[in-house]
Write an enzyme that holds these catalytic residues in place. Structure first.
Site, PDB file in Angstrom:
ATOM      1  N   ASP A  31      62.285  33.139  47.930  1.00 38.98           N
ATOM      2  CA  ASP A  31      61.734  32.380  49.058  1.00 38.98           C
ATOM      3  C   ASP A  31      60.242  32.130  48.780  1.00 38.98           C
ATOM      4  O   ASP A  31      59.448  33.077  48.740  1.00 38.98           O
ATOM      5  CB  ASP A  31      61.906  33.198  50.355  1.00 38.98           C
ATOM      6  N   GLU A  83      32.370  33.075  34.014  1.00 42.20           N
ATOM      7  CA  GLU A  83      33.246  33.942  33.222  1.00 42.20           C
ATOM      8  C   GLU A  83      34.228  33.079  32.443  1.00 42.20           C
ATOM      9  O   GLU A  83      35.259  33.548  31.999  1.00 42.20           O
ATOM     10  CB  GLU A  83      33.928  35.014  34.071  1.00 42.20           C
ATOM     11  N   CYS A 115      33.120  37.824  38.601  1.00 45.09           N
ATOM     12  CA  CYS A 115      32.742  36.913  39.695  1.00 45.09           C
ATOM     13  C   CYS A 115      31.422  37.282  40.352  1.00 45.09           C
ATOM     14  O   CYS A 115      30.916  36.532  41.185  1.00 45.09           O
ATOM     15  CB  CYS A 115      33.832  36.875  40.750  1.00 45.09           C
ATOM     16  N   THR A 156      46.589  31.165  42.377  1.00 45.12           N
ATOM     17  CA  THR A 156      45.206  31.477  42.770  1.00 45.12           C
ATOM     18  C   THR A 156      44.215  30.920  41.738  1.00 45.12           C
ATOM     19  O   THR A 156      43.163  31.498  41.525  1.00 45.12           O
ATOM     20  CB  THR A 156      45.007  33.000  42.950  1.00 45.12           C
ATOM     21  N   SER A 205      43.903  45.069  41.256  1.00 43.16           N
ATOM     22  CA  SER A 205      42.716  44.240  41.546  1.00 43.16           C
ATOM     23  C   SER A 205      42.469  44.184  43.058  1.00 43.16           C
ATOM     24  O   SER A 205      41.320  44.250  43.509  1.00 43.16           O
ATOM     25  CB  SER A 205      42.854  42.837  40.947  1.00 43.16           C
ATOM     26  N   HIS A 241      33.678  37.098  48.731  1.00 42.22           N
ATOM     27  CA  HIS A 241      34.204  36.475  47.519  1.00 42.22           C
ATOM     28  C   HIS A 241      35.678  36.187  47.829  1.00 42.22           C
ATOM     29  O   HIS A 241      36.403  37.074  48.303  1.00 42.22           O
ATOM     30  CB  HIS A 241      34.085  37.455  46.334  1.00 42.22           C
ATOM     31  N   ASN A 284      40.371  29.608  43.595  1.00 42.29           N
ATOM     32  CA  ASN A 284      39.359  30.539  43.122  1.00 42.29           C
ATOM     33  C   ASN A 284      38.398  29.812  42.184  1.00 42.29           C
ATOM     34  O   ASN A 284      38.828  29.066  41.300  1.00 42.29           O
ATOM     35  CB  ASN A 284      40.030  31.714  42.389  1.00 42.29           C
ATOM     36  N   SER A 314      35.290  41.822  39.039  1.00 41.23           N
ATOM     37  CA  SER A 314      36.284  42.741  38.476  1.00 41.23           C
ATOM     38  C   SER A 314      35.685  43.567  37.357  1.00 41.23           C
ATOM     39  O   SER A 314      34.770  43.146  36.659  1.00 41.23           O
ATOM     40  CB  SER A 314      37.465  41.950  37.911  1.00 41.23           C
TER      41      SER A 314
HETATM   42  N1  CAA Z   1      58.404  32.117  45.059  1.00 43.57           N
HETATM   43  C1  CAA Z   1      58.740  33.251  45.715  1.00 43.57           C
HETATM   44  N2  CAA Z   1      58.261  34.476  45.429  1.00 43.57           N
HETATM   45  C2  CAA Z   1      57.364  34.554  44.426  1.00 43.57           C
HETATM   46  C3  CAA Z   1      56.966  33.432  43.692  1.00 43.57           C
HETATM   47  C4  CAA Z   1      57.522  32.159  44.052  1.00 43.57           C
HETATM   48  N3  CAA Z   1      57.181  31.030  43.429  1.00 43.57           N
HETATM   49  N4  CAA Z   1      56.043  33.830  42.780  1.00 43.57           N
HETATM   50  C5  CAA Z   1      55.892  35.178  42.925  1.00 43.57           C
HETATM   51  N5  CAA Z   1      56.690  35.602  43.916  1.00 43.57           N
HETATM   52  C6  CAA Z   1      56.851  36.961  44.435  1.00 43.57           C
HETATM   53  C7  CAA Z   1      57.144  38.000  43.373  1.00 43.57           C
HETATM   54  O1  CAA Z   1      58.495  37.975  42.984  1.00 43.57           O
HETATM   55  C8  CAA Z   1      56.791  39.280  44.134  1.00 43.57           C
HETATM   56  O2  CAA Z   1      57.844  39.597  45.007  1.00 43.57           O
HETATM   57  P1  CAA Z   1      58.348  41.138  45.182  1.00 43.57           P
HETATM   58  O3  CAA Z   1      57.181  41.852  45.817  1.00 43.57           O
HETATM   59  O4  CAA Z   1      59.517  41.003  46.070  1.00 43.57           O
HETATM   60  O5  CAA Z   1      58.624  41.637  43.802  1.00 43.57           O
HETATM   61  C9  CAA Z   1      55.584  38.818  45.005  1.00 43.57           C
HETATM   62  O6  CAA Z   1      55.640  37.366  45.035  1.00 43.57           O
HETATM   63  C10 CAA Z   1      54.246  39.222  44.433  1.00 43.57           C
HETATM   64  O7  CAA Z   1      54.238  39.008  43.068  1.00 43.57           O
HETATM   65  P2  CAA Z   1      53.673  40.074  42.038  1.00 43.57           P
HETATM   66  O8  CAA Z   1      54.165  41.442  42.376  1.00 43.57           O
HETATM   67  O9  CAA Z   1      53.945  39.560  40.673  1.00 43.57           O
HETATM   68  O10 CAA Z   1      52.105  39.904  42.348  1.00 43.57           O
HETATM   69  P3  CAA Z   1      50.969  41.012  42.468  1.00 43.57           P
HETATM   70  O11 CAA Z   1      51.115  41.744  43.750  1.00 43.57           O
HETATM   71  O12 CAA Z   1      50.842  41.753  41.211  1.00 43.57           O
HETATM   72  O13 CAA Z   1      49.644  40.078  42.531  1.00 43.57           O
HETATM   73  C11 CAA Z   1      48.282  38.363  43.465  1.00 43.57           C
HETATM   74  C12 CAA Z   1      49.607  39.092  43.423  1.00 43.57           C
HETATM   75  C13 CAA Z   1      47.077  39.257  43.507  1.00 43.57           C
HETATM   76  C14 CAA Z   1      48.341  37.651  44.750  1.00 43.57           C
HETATM   77  C15 CAA Z   1      48.186  37.365  42.267  1.00 43.57           C
HETATM   78  O14 CAA Z   1      47.961  36.086  42.764  1.00 43.57           O
HETATM   79  C16 CAA Z   1      47.120  37.687  41.244  1.00 43.57           C
HETATM   80  O15 CAA Z   1      47.315  38.519  40.376  1.00 43.57           O
HETATM   81  N6  CAA Z   1      45.935  36.961  41.313  1.00 43.57           N
HETATM   82  C17 CAA Z   1      44.815  37.170  40.381  1.00 43.57           C
HETATM   83  C18 CAA Z   1      44.019  38.420  40.643  1.00 43.57           C
HETATM   84  C19 CAA Z   1      43.235  38.360  41.923  1.00 43.57           C
HETATM   85  O16 CAA Z   1      42.816  37.317  42.387  1.00 43.57           O
HETATM   86  N7  CAA Z   1      42.974  39.526  42.526  1.00 43.57           N
HETATM   87  C20 CAA Z   1      42.138  39.610  43.724  1.00 43.57           C
HETATM   88  C21 CAA Z   1      41.141  40.727  43.659  1.00 43.57           C
HETATM   89  S1  CAA Z   1      40.241  40.655  42.130  1.00 43.57           S
HETATM   90  C22 CAA Z   1      39.037  39.468  42.378  1.00 43.57           C
HETATM   91  O17 CAA Z   1      38.769  39.086  43.468  1.00 43.57           O
HETATM   92  C23 CAA Z   1      38.335  38.913  41.177  1.00 43.57           C
HETATM   93  C24 CAA Z   1      38.839  37.551  40.912  1.00 43.57           C
HETATM   94  O18 CAA Z   1      38.286  36.589  41.396  1.00 43.57           O
HETATM   95  C25 CAA Z   1      39.987  37.364  40.057  1.00 43.57           C
END
Ligand code: CAA
Length: 385
Positions: A31, A83, A115, A156, A205, A241, A284, A314
């Protein structure tokens, strides 16, 4: 003496995709609301294949100098925070210095800490102006946020640059001297040499970001000797941020919960939500993200106030600091027409996005601005159209 951001300008690429369409395209039976609700992102800015951190920076700096009719002879420093650098030695800011016509007596350099480097560059510039070392400085934050195709981080991404002019008696926001800091070594997100995309532990993260927000806020409260809930009460805007809107929202509520702060729901709408509007349509922009969120908050400002700003890099480091929003800051930011520019962008299909962003193909365009003309022996030639 008041020192802070006297001018601000954002350059956002002219293409975007609908994140809902991307989630549907990648759903594979899941979904799409799952990931959409997790990130809260609506649209993502996509650059052309001839844009890079330098062209976006130069577009932002040139736009700022023209819009604010800036006296360039007063600019004695230009710093690029990024970065997405493509060179381990040469500063991207050197290309920008030439493209926008800054004098030879300008300090020119590039900074790094994920960042948060834009914030470190901003605070350094504020201190240098306050100390009378330089008259004014340009800090430009520019990034193309690129993750692996099909990964959960793909929703993102984003791209853009924000330029700010740091000077005395600023028209937008005066930066207050005390800052809170929280840094610790963590493998939440990093991009070793040779990797096109970062290595990301999404859950770690998020956890590190929240810990850092709480740590830098507590350190700030300790330094100004005020209770943390009192500080939350006193702030008119709280700006984070914003790698994706739900990250800022989660961090805000985690901070409030930790402090048993009673007014969190009511204050979210007024103090945090306005800062998420532009980021939710751009994505982002790493170093520039906090400053795009600041512009978003100021688009709806109608009076003087106090803003709290959280910067996260990060790896990790974080800063909490405050600024006095100047009486006409809202009018100034509204005159930039950022939201109107976003509505005028071209929407790409998911297939066009994959071609231009991942395969680096050309697509039709009526682009105006700086562009990469050629890369010879790693040295970049720029031009403008
Ligand atoms: N349709 C439906 N479901 C989907 C999907 C899609 N198209 N794509 C992914 N999903 C689901 C996955 O299957 C998973 O479901 P379950 O929990 O049921 O397994 C869920 O979505 C989440 O997916 P992941 O477990 O793979 O994701 P995650 O929890 O590891 O990370 C996130 C999620 C942080 C939102 C991801 O977008 C990400 O890694 N972003 C980059 C890192 C980031 O921005 N972190 C923020 C803090 S760090 C920071 O702020 C510095 C910076 O700028 C990067």
């Amino acid at each position: 003496m008041n020192v802070g951001i006297d001018a601000l300008y954002a350059y956002i690429p002219g293409n975007y995709i609908d994140v809902r369409q991307l989630a549907i395209a990648r759903a594979e039976g899941r979904d799409p609301l799952k990931i959409l609700n997790l990130v809260g992102q609506k649209e993502m800015a996509i650059p052309f294949n001839f844009e890079d951190i330098v062209t976006m920076s130069a577009n932002a700096v040139k736009g700022m100098l023209e819009h604010f009719n800036t006296d360039v002879s007063q600019i004695e420093r230009i710093v690029m925070a990024t970065e997405s650098s493509f060179d381990f030695s040469k500063a991207g800011a050197s290309y920008v210095q030439e493209l926008v016509g800054l004098k030879k007596e300008t300090e020119v350099y590039e900074v790094k800490h994920a960042c948060a480097s834009g914030t470190y560059a901003l605070l350094d510039a504020v201190n240098a102006v306050r100390a009378g070392e330089i008259k004014s400085a340009v800090v430009v934050m520019s990034d193309i946020c690129r993750y692996e195709r099909g990964s959960s981080a793909e929703y993102t991404q984003g791209a853009g640059a924000v330029a700010v002019l740091v000077a005395k008696n600023p028209r937008i926001i005066a930066i207050e001297p005390k800052t809170g800091t929280c840094s610790f070594n963590v493998a939440d997100f990093y991009r070793p040499a040779g990797c096109e995309t970062p290595i990301v532990d999404g859950k770690l993260s998020i956890e590190s970001y929240i810990n850092a927000v709480q740590g830098s806020f507590a350190d700030y409260a300790h330094k100004i000797m005020l209770n943390e809930s009192e500080i939350l009460e006193r702030l008119d805007n709280i700006i984070f941020h914003t790698p994706f809107p739900k990250m800022a929202e989660r961090a805000y509520f985690a901070l409030c919960k930790n402090l048993n702060y009673a007014n969190s729901e009511r204050h979210f709408e007024k103090k945090v939500k306005p800062s998420l509007s532009i980021p939710s349509r751009v994505g982002n922009v790493y170093t520039a993200s906090l400053y795009l969120a600041l512009a978003s908050a100021l688009e709806s400002a109608d009076r003087e106030g106090i803003a709290g700003l959280f910067s996260y890099g990060s790896g990790c480091t974080s800063k909490f600091f405050t600024g006095i929003v100047m009486p006409y800051a809202g009018n100034i930011i509204r005159s930039l027409g950022i939201s109107k520019q976003l509505s005028a962008r071209r929407k790409l299909s998911i297939e066009e996005y994959e071609r231009v962003f991942y395969d680096q193909d050309s697509i039709d365009n009526d682009y105006r601005g700086f562009k990469v003309k050629s890369i010879k022996n790693g040295y970049r030639e720029y031009g403008s159209v």
